[in-house]
Design a protein around this motif. Sequence first.
Motif, mmCIF file in Angstrom:
data_model
loop_
_atom_site.group_PDB
_atom_site.id
_atom_site.type_symbol
_atom_site.label_atom_id
_atom_site.label_comp_id
_atom_site.label_asym_id
_atom_site.label_seq_id
_atom_site.Cartn_x
_atom_site.Cartn_y
_atom_site.Cartn_z
ATOM 1 N N LYS A 52 34.916 39.586 -15.061
ATOM 2 C CA LYS A 52 34.763 40.297 -13.780
ATOM 3 C C LYS A 52 34.467 39.309 -12.650
ATOM 4 O O LYS A 52 34.876 39.524 -11.508
ATOM 5 N N ARG A 53 33.762 38.232 -12.965
ATOM 6 C CA ARG A 53 33.422 37.243 -11.942
ATOM 7 C C ARG A 53 34.663 36.527 -11.425
ATOM 8 O O ARG A 53 34.722 36.120 -10.255
ATOM 9 N N VAL A 54 35.681 36.398 -12.262
ATOM 10 C CA VAL A 54 36.902 35.700 -11.867
ATOM 11 C C VAL A 54 37.517 36.339 -10.628
ATOM 12 O O VAL A 54 37.936 35.641 -9.696
ATOM 13 N N ARG A 55 37.564 37.670 -10.590
ATOM 14 C CA ARG A 55 38.186 38.341 -9.447
ATOM 15 C C ARG A 55 37.505 37.953 -8.142
ATOM 16 O O ARG A 55 38.160 37.663 -7.146
ATOM 17 N N GLU A 56 36.177 37.944 -8.131
ATOM 18 C CA GLU A 56 35.438 37.614 -6.908
ATOM 19 C C GLU A 56 35.757 36.207 -6.424
ATOM 20 O O GLU A 56 35.938 35.973 -5.224
ATOM 21 N N ILE A 57 35.829 35.263 -7.339
ATOM 22 C CA ILE A 57 36.081 33.874 -6.950
ATOM 23 C C ILE A 57 37.522 33.706 -6.476
ATOM 24 O O ILE A 57 37.781 32.990 -5.498
ATOM 25 N N LEU A 104 46.350 41.436 -8.491
ATOM 26 C CA LEU A 104 46.757 40.062 -8.199
ATOM 27 C C LEU A 104 48.041 40.042 -7.375
ATOM 28 O O LEU A 104 48.179 39.245 -6.435
ATOM 29 N N ARG A 105 48.962 40.907 -7.716
ATOM 30 C CA ARG A 105 50.220 40.965 -6.974
ATOM 31 C C ARG A 105 49.976 41.393 -5.529
ATOM 32 O O ARG A 105 50.524 40.807 -4.586
ATOM 33 N N GLU A 106 49.117 42.391 -5.349
ATOM 34 C CA GLU A 106 48.843 42.889 -3.997
ATOM 35 C C GLU A 106 48.063 41.884 -3.158
ATOM 36 O O GLU A 106 48.207 41.865 -1.923
ATOM 37 N N ARG A 107 47.255 41.053 -3.796
ATOM 38 C CA ARG A 107 46.477 40.048 -3.063
ATOM 39 C C ARG A 107 47.258 38.766 -2.812
ATOM 40 O O ARG A 107 46.740 37.830 -2.230
ATOM 41 N N GLY A 108 48.500 38.737 -3.246
ATOM 42 C CA GLY A 108 49.335 37.558 -2.998
ATOM 43 C C GLY A 108 48.981 36.375 -3.871
ATOM 44 O O GLY A 108 49.196 35.218 -3.488
#
Length: 252
Positions: A52-57, A104-108
């Motif tokens: 879960k921490r990966v997304r924030e970073i 990930l796709r939506e965040r580019g």
Amino acid sequence: MEPAEKATTTPVPSPDRVEGCPAHVAIIMDGNGRWATQRGRPRLFGHHAGAKRVREIVEACPDFGVKYLTIFAFSTENWKRTQVEVAGLMTLFRRYITKETRHLRERGVRVRFIGDRVRLDEKLIRLMNELEEATAHNTNVHLTIALNYGGRDEVARATQRLAMDVASGRLDPDSVDEETLPRYLDTYVLPDPDLVIRTSGEARISNFLLWQSAYAEYEFIDTLWPDFTRAEFGALCASYGGRDRRFGAVKT
């Protein structure tokens, strides 16, 4: 990809650097197990918290001028762990890919995987390939996930490919220099890391990006990975800007 094709691919891109910021940060995400143990929970609980921490970073990278982020998810040595933990990690990787692909796709974010896929199960390999394909045209952040990766293993595999090209006559052995081998590494389309961070208080590099990190700056911090925050990440990136990087030269 065939060895000869890989070796002649367009070399490392020139990242759009933000002054004083590391363009490429690599992270050894350590401490998940200890984090869970401190809470009286099984080690896999810590791995789920770390995922879960990966997304924030990843989301924080653009704010700190980080264009490339490489994370160490599973090493070639991690197979030595218990079957329960290894199986749990493989399930976690499959779930992470399935859950995060759309975000990930939506965040580019463009995702790549490095490491030897031979030992991974077919379903996980398929999901990895699909995630790479689904994000292939994204450019905001380049996220590289090292899965069943080891620096020595990577260099050995690269050397095998190089030797095959020499044996086939596609590469002149007299032309081989320190610029040649990187074209055979898993990271051949990535710039070398500027900053390597290891969490959890351990001060070793654990066979991670051995060739690529020859001139990287290192930060060994006490924070366990599930507790590593966006603010701490930003502080380390800012600290990097104050370092004097001479790459072997002397100031005049």
